[in-house]
Every structure is written in structure tokens, then in C-alpha cells.
Motif scaffolding. Structure first.
Motif: not given
Length: 330
Positions: A252-259
Motif C-alpha cells: 500500500r505504501s508503494m502504491e501511493k507514489t505509483a503513477d
């Protein structure tokens, strides 16, 4: 099953540090090979750094996502997921300076269409590409075998989409959440963003799927903690719960800065730099590449005529006779 798959055995990594170390090694190998005539200061200015390579890969990951979403006929999600896996795997051990991401990107999507049995012809596929479609066809077909070789022919991919469906069914069956289908939109949005991160190289498809479900639930202000701890794992799985919680938090932490898209002006600078330092042997616009392709075609022609002549000789020998040439033909 994922636990016994080539994906689990060969393409799952311990940490982002391990992945970045492999990418830095690929960058260093390319510069060592192509930069023999450059001094250290010149190399730093001429070639892409590992960080600059990561920016370029991120840019083309966004392009890959947009290409798949616009594709006609509509593309199943598993095709996009598989293409992301191929693209990420390729650039773990290859530099973008050796193989340009715009060419590898479309090749990854084309190969994933085949593997996931999304049946489109090469003509249908390149109809979705802007520009010279004949050139695009040549690039894709010339790179297809290279891509498979770099993937070590490990083409079967376990995406998180199927575990998501299993979890939704289980929540409907054993959970207490009202109308679990409400989670679907948020789950799909999360997975789309997660594909842009390294999470799919670090965590199992089921862990990514669960992170997506829990994210969607939190967006709806629903709590699935009791479902996870009491229903999904129960008393027998408490020892694995802490590992799972850490994995879900990390995903979830990685997803926050994904795009978060790279700065466009910075990308233009890197594009120009890449055009100068890319390997001319793998650049379809370079004279070296064109000569190499022509030489390969000539070799194929020579091989074809040699095999044809050998076959003719065997046929003549089997008949114990030679076939005379008609005077009209002569």
C-alpha cells in the motif's frame, strides 16, 4: 500454482535494494562496453545514470498502461498485467541504452497477447500504434525472440486479478460485509497502480490482491480486520499474520507514489540523451542496424537456396535419376 511456478522460483526478489543493485549492474555493464573511448568525466555526461534509467522506465510503464487501456478491441486486464511483468523483468538485467523502452514495451504487450490467448493478428495489433506501422511490425517481430530469451522463456504469469475474485467470493460467503461488490472499483484502481510499482516482483499475487481489497475497504470506511484475522487465517494461521500485515503495508505504501508522472521537461532532456547514447546496433534508424538486418536476410536467402538444392539432390538420388529441364524452360 504460484508456489511451484517459474515466477516464484526465478522472478521474485527479496527487496527493492536487490532489484536496484541488479539494475545498476546492467547500467554499469553497458557503459563499460560502450564507453571504452570515454574518460570518466565524459562517461558521466554522455551515458544515462541508473536513476535516469529508472525515470525512463517509469515513463514507458505509464505509456504501456495507457496503450493497453486504449487498445481496440478491448484488452483483458490479465494481458496488461502480464505485459508489465515482462517489461519489468527485461529491465532488471538490461539497460534502456541497449534496448529502447518504446520498442520493448510494444513487444511485451504483443507477446502477452499471445500468452494470455487474446487473439489479435499483428495487423490488428499495429493498427493501435501511431506512425509507421510497417516499421512497428518489423520491430516487434525482430524483438520477440530476444524478449523471450531475456525472460529465460518463463512466460506463464500469475497476476493478482484471479486471487481478487477468490477473495471477493470468500468475503461474500464467509464475511459479514454488506455487498462486497462495492469493493471492486477501488480494488481494480489499486491493482492498476500497483502494476506500476516493484510490488509484483517482491510480493505474491495473493498478497497484492489482499492489499487491494483492504485498500478498497478503507476507502469505503469499512473494516475487514476481523475477516482477515478470524476467517481468512483463523487460529491455525496466526503465525503467518504478522508477515502478511507487513507485506500489505509495504504494498500500500508503494502504491501511493505509483503513477506520479516524471517532469515533462526532464523527460525531453533524457530522451535526447538516450538518442545519443543508445546502442546503434539495436537502433532501427541507424545504418549499422540496417546493414545487420540486411546481412541476416542475405544469410537466410543463402540458407534457403542451400537447403532447396540439398533437397533436390536427395530427391534425384532417391529416384536414381535426374529430372531433365524442358527446352522451353531453358
Amino acid at each position: 500454482m504460484f508456489p511451484s511456478s517459474s515466477q516464484r522460483k526465478y522472478w521474485m526478489f527479496e527487496s527493492e535494494d536487490e532489484l536496484n543493485s541488479l539494475r545498476e549492474t546492467a547500467n554499469a555493464k553497458y557503459i563499460q562496453l560502450q564507453g571504452r573511448s570515454y574518460g570518466d568525466a565524459s562517461k558521466a555526461n554522455f551515458f544515462l545514470t541508473p536513476e535516469e534509467e529508472r525515470v525512463m522506465v517509469k515513463k514507458f510503464q505509464l505509456n504501456l498502461r495507457d496503450f493497453c487501456k486504449r487498445f481496440q478491441p478491448a484488452m483483458p486486464r490479465c494481458v496488461m498485467g502480464t505485459a508489465f511483468h515482462y517489461f519489468k523483468r527485461f529491465y532488471i538485467t538490461n539497460s534502456v541504452m541497449n534496448f529502447h523502452p518504446k520498442e520493448i514495451m510494444v513487444t511485451c504487450v504483443y507477446l502477452s497477447c499471445k500468452v494470455e490467448e487474446f487473439n489479435v493478428s499483428i495487423q490488428q495489433f499495429v493498427a493501435n500504434i501511431k506512425g509507421d506501422r510497417e516499421k512497428a511490425t518489423d520491430i516487434i517481430l525482430n524483438n520477440e525472440l530476444l524478449l523471450m530469451e531475456q525472460l529465460n522463456f518463463h512466460l506463464a504469469i500469475h497476476n493478482p486479478f484471479r486471487p481478487v475474485e477468490g477473495l471477493l467470493i470468500d468475503i461474500k460467503t464467509r464475511g459479514s460485509l454488506h455487498d462486497p461488490e462495492r469493493l471492486r472499483q477501488g480494488t481494480e484502481q489499486f491493482l492498476e497502480r500497483a502494476l506500476l510499482t516493484d510490488s509484483i516482483l517482491l510480493y505474491s499475487p495473493s498478497q497484492v490482491a489482499l492489499a487491494a481489497i483492504l485498500h478498497a475497504a478503507s476507502k469505503l470506511q469499512e473494516n475487514l480486520d476481523s475477516y482477515v484475522t478470524e476467517v481468512l487465517f483463523g487460529n491455525g494461521g496466526r503465525d503467518k499474520l504478522e508477515v502478511l500485515i507487513d507485506a500489505v503495508r509495504a504494498i500500500r505504501s508503494m502504491e501511493k507514489t505509483a503513477d506520479s508522472a516524471p517532469d515533462k521537461s526532464y523527460i525531453k532532456i533524457l530522451d535526447k540523451k538516450l538518442d545519443k547514447c543508445r546502442n546503434p546496433e539495436n537502433n532501427p534508424d541507424s545504418d549499422i542496424y540496417k546493414k545487420k538486418m540486411q546481412a541476416m536476410l542475405d544469410e537466410d536467402d543463402d540458407l534457403y537456396y542451400t537447403i532447396s538444392a540439398q533437397n533436390q539432390q536427395r530427391n534425384d538420388s532417391a529416384l536414381n535419376m535426374s529430372i531433365p529441364v524442358s527446352p522451353e524452360v531453358a
